[in-house]
Design a protein around this motif. Structure first.
Motif, PDB file in Angstrom:
ATOM      1  N   HIS A 236       0.829  -1.197   0.000  1.00 44.50           N
ATOM      2  CA  HIS A 236       0.000   0.000   0.000  1.00 44.50           C
ATOM      3  C   HIS A 236       0.873   1.261   0.000  1.00 44.50           C
ATOM      4  CE1 HIS A 236      -3.055   2.877   1.533  1.00 44.50           C
ATOM      5  NE2 HIS A 236      -3.876   2.109   0.856  1.00 44.50           N
ATOM      6  N   PRO A 237       0.429   2.321  -0.679  1.00 42.38           N
ATOM      7  CA  PRO A 237       1.205   3.572  -0.698  1.00 42.38           C
ATOM      8  C   PRO A 237       1.438   4.156   0.688  1.00 42.38           C
ATOM      9  CG  PRO A 237      -0.470   3.598  -2.409  1.00 42.38           C
ATOM     10  CD  PRO A 237      -0.725   2.371  -1.589  1.00 42.38           C
ATOM     11  N   ALA A 238       0.579   3.819   1.648  1.00 41.35           N
ATOM     12  CA  ALA A 238       0.737   4.349   2.998  1.00 41.35           C
ATOM     13  C   ALA A 238       2.012   3.850   3.662  1.00 41.35           C
ATOM     14  CB  ALA A 238      -0.467   3.973   3.858  1.00 41.35           C
ATOM     15  N   PHE A 239       2.644   2.812   3.084  1.00 43.01           N
ATOM     16  CA  PHE A 239       3.851   2.241   3.675  1.00 43.01           C
ATOM     17  C   PHE A 239       5.118   2.882   3.107  1.00 43.01           C
ATOM     18  CE2 PHE A 239       1.385  -2.028   4.070  1.00 43.01           C
ATOM     19  CZ  PHE A 239       0.568  -1.447   5.023  1.00 43.01           C
ATOM     20  N   SER A 240       4.971   3.917   2.295  1.00 47.00           N
ATOM     21  CA  SER A 240       6.117   4.493   1.605  1.00 47.00           C
ATOM     22  C   SER A 240       7.142   5.094   2.563  1.00 47.00           C
ATOM     23  CB  SER A 240       5.652   5.570   0.618  1.00 47.00           C
ATOM     24  OG  SER A 240       4.951   6.606   1.309  1.00 47.00           O
ATOM     25  N   MET A 241       6.715   5.467   3.779  1.00 46.88           N
ATOM     26  CA  MET A 241       7.627   6.075   4.748  1.00 46.88           C
ATOM     27  C   MET A 241       8.361   5.026   5.580  1.00 46.88           C
ATOM     28  SD  MET A 241       7.364   9.189   4.017  1.00 46.88           S
ATOM     29  CE  MET A 241       8.310   9.903   5.358  1.00 46.88           C
ATOM     30  N   LEU A 242       8.036   3.764   5.386  1.00 46.13           N
ATOM     31  CA  LEU A 242       8.680   2.687   6.139  1.00 46.13           C
ATOM     32  C   LEU A 242       9.945   2.231   5.422  1.00 46.13           C
ATOM     33  CD1 LEU A 242       5.552   0.473   6.978  1.00 46.13           C
ATOM     34  CD2 LEU A 242       6.518   2.351   8.336  1.00 46.13           C
TER      35      LEU A 242
END
Length: 461
Positions: A236-242
């Motif tokens: 998911h794009p929401a995981f881009s900061m991981l």
């Protein structure tokens, strides 16, 4: 009876069947009767319940043989007076399970008994004052949460007077720092010098749930099997900061193909950040998820992490006993998300409003085991489809086994912890205690969070 049958199998190698007398009454599924309740209802209406409880839960080595004989005699008399219920009751039978399951359960009940035997039967209370209340009640003001006098039917409160006479009572109500004590013996003269609690507290919700789990297993009601599917999910794009490690774990958490995710997260590797990322995804999808830990403080820390990671749509259930007048300041940063347990349980009609549409719920393992949540329909509103267990290395595997049996819709379980730090609570007393990280056939599938962006092997169910 389930524990006794497992001890017989483990120590003597014999299969057996039998009936647990505490489970033959109509309401046994929600609240099994203890020994004194059985004697009161089936034998003698004027029995001293405290003496019966001491006989059952005491630990006097000098009278162990006599006490065992008395317990056997009382059990036989109770069974004789409850023959219709005994004959129709579903039997506990070790023949219905394979040896490997009985061996595993036998080791677990040994752990339980070792921990119970190590619990003190006398606790010195630290108090600020004792005052006369209404009728034959005294009001005790506790000064420490750890040594507070809790409401219990199985303990006696002994208050020592400087005049030499003891006051014996029973704690019948607790509210914040105050405990109401019903006086059973002695005379109050406002000169209490010390207070101690004698006996063992009533079983906790997880302990009751654990006993019910064992009972149902040995009655032929096995837990559901978590399905393993082969479809995949895109990151998911929401995981881009991981980082890469965190992203791999978060992807495994939301993947429908992986029913079990076990993650070793050393300090500083972003364990709570990873949990928050998956929870944010589930929240946006309106998918129900429950997040639990062993302690209230650990659950509070998760709530703070969710807020810090911009996850705002969640609720935190905290027990009134822990919160009121004791730890209110701990929850200042997450006060808008808090639901106090007594507010939730007090109104079975409008409790849904308190969740305000949230599908993410945080609580302790004990709260999740509380039958009151079933009774008011919380799990109908927010099903336990997904379960995240934080600080799992500190939890004995037996402490959450009943959840797999209780929640039939459970399809995703994610364990997080650091087995290199704290072991399961009580392992120094019961060396055979094991966390999920100690299960051999799962060790090769553990994920390892790292501070560095290196690849890891994907978890499998």
């Amino acid at each position: 009876m389930a524990k006794l049958a497992l001890h017989i199998y483990r120590n003597l190698g014999l299969n057996c069947s039998g009936v647990g007398l505490s489970t033959v009454h109509p309401n046994c599924r929600t609240k099994p009767w203890n020994a004194s309740e059985l004697v009161l209802r089936k034998l003698y209406s004027t029995v001293d319940k405290n003496k019966v409880d001491v006989l059952w839960y005491g630990n006097n080595s000098d009278t162990a043989s006599r006490d065992a004989c008395l317990r056997a005699w009382i059990s036989a008399r109770v069974a004789e007076n409850a023959l219709p219920e005994v004959r129709s009751a579903k039997k506990v039978d070790t023949n219905i399970l394979q040896h490997r399951f009985l061996d595993c359960l036998g080791r677990l009940v040994v752990t339980i008994d070792l921990l119970n035997a190590a619990k003190p039967t006398t606790i010195e209370n630290e108090f600020d004052s004792v005052e006369m209340g209404d009728g034959q009640q005294l009001i005790l003001q506790n000064s420490r949460f750890k040594t507070r006098v809790r409401r219990s039917n199985q303990t006696s409160v002994i208050m020592n007077s400087s005049h030499g006479g003891d006051i014996v009572g029973r704690a019948i109500y607790a509210h914040g720092r105050s405990t109401n004590i019903q006086v059973l013996q002695g005379r109050f003269r406002r000169d209490v010098g010390s207070v101690r609690v004698v006996g063992r507290d009533d079983a906790t919700f997880p302990e009751v749930a654990r006993e019910q789990f064992l009972l149902q297993l040995l009655q032929g009601k096995g837990p559901p099997i978590l399905p393993v599917r082969t479809d995949t999910v895109e990151v998911h794009p929401a995981f881009s900061m991981l980082n890469m490690c965190q992203c791999s774990v978060a992807a495994a958490m939301i993947s429908p193909s992986e029913s079990l995710v076990i993650t070793h997260g050393p300090p500083g590797t972003g364990k709570t950040t990873t949990i928050a990322a998956a929870v944010k995804y589930w929240s946006l999808q309106r998918s129900p998820v429950w997040i639990v830990a062993r302690s209230n403080v650990a659950v509070r820390n998760i709530a703070r992490s969710l807020v810090s990671n911009n996850v705002s749509d969640f609720k935190l259930i905290v027990s009134k006993e822990f919160y009121l007048e004791w730890h209110e300041d701990l929850y200042a940063r997450v006060a808008n998300h808090l639901i106090r347990s007594d507010d939730l349980f007090s109104d079975s009609v409008t409790f849904e409003r308190r969740f305000n549409g949230s599908r993410v719920v945080l609580c302790t393992l004990s709260m999740l085991s509380n039958p009151a949540l079933d009774e008011i329909g919380v799990f109908d509103l927010i099903p336990v489809d997904r379960l995240v267990v934080d600080e799992a290395s500190q939890v004995d595997t037996f402490d959450f086994m009943h959840l797999f049996h209780k929640f039939k819709r459970l399809r995703k379980v994610c364990f997080f912890g650091d087995p290199e730090q704290l072991p399961p609570f009580g392992q120094e007393i019961a060396p055979e205690m094991r966390s999920i990280f100690d299960i051999k056939h799962l060790q090769t599938t553990n994920c390892l969070l790292s501070q560095y962006s290196v690849s890891i092997t994907s978890c499998i169910g």
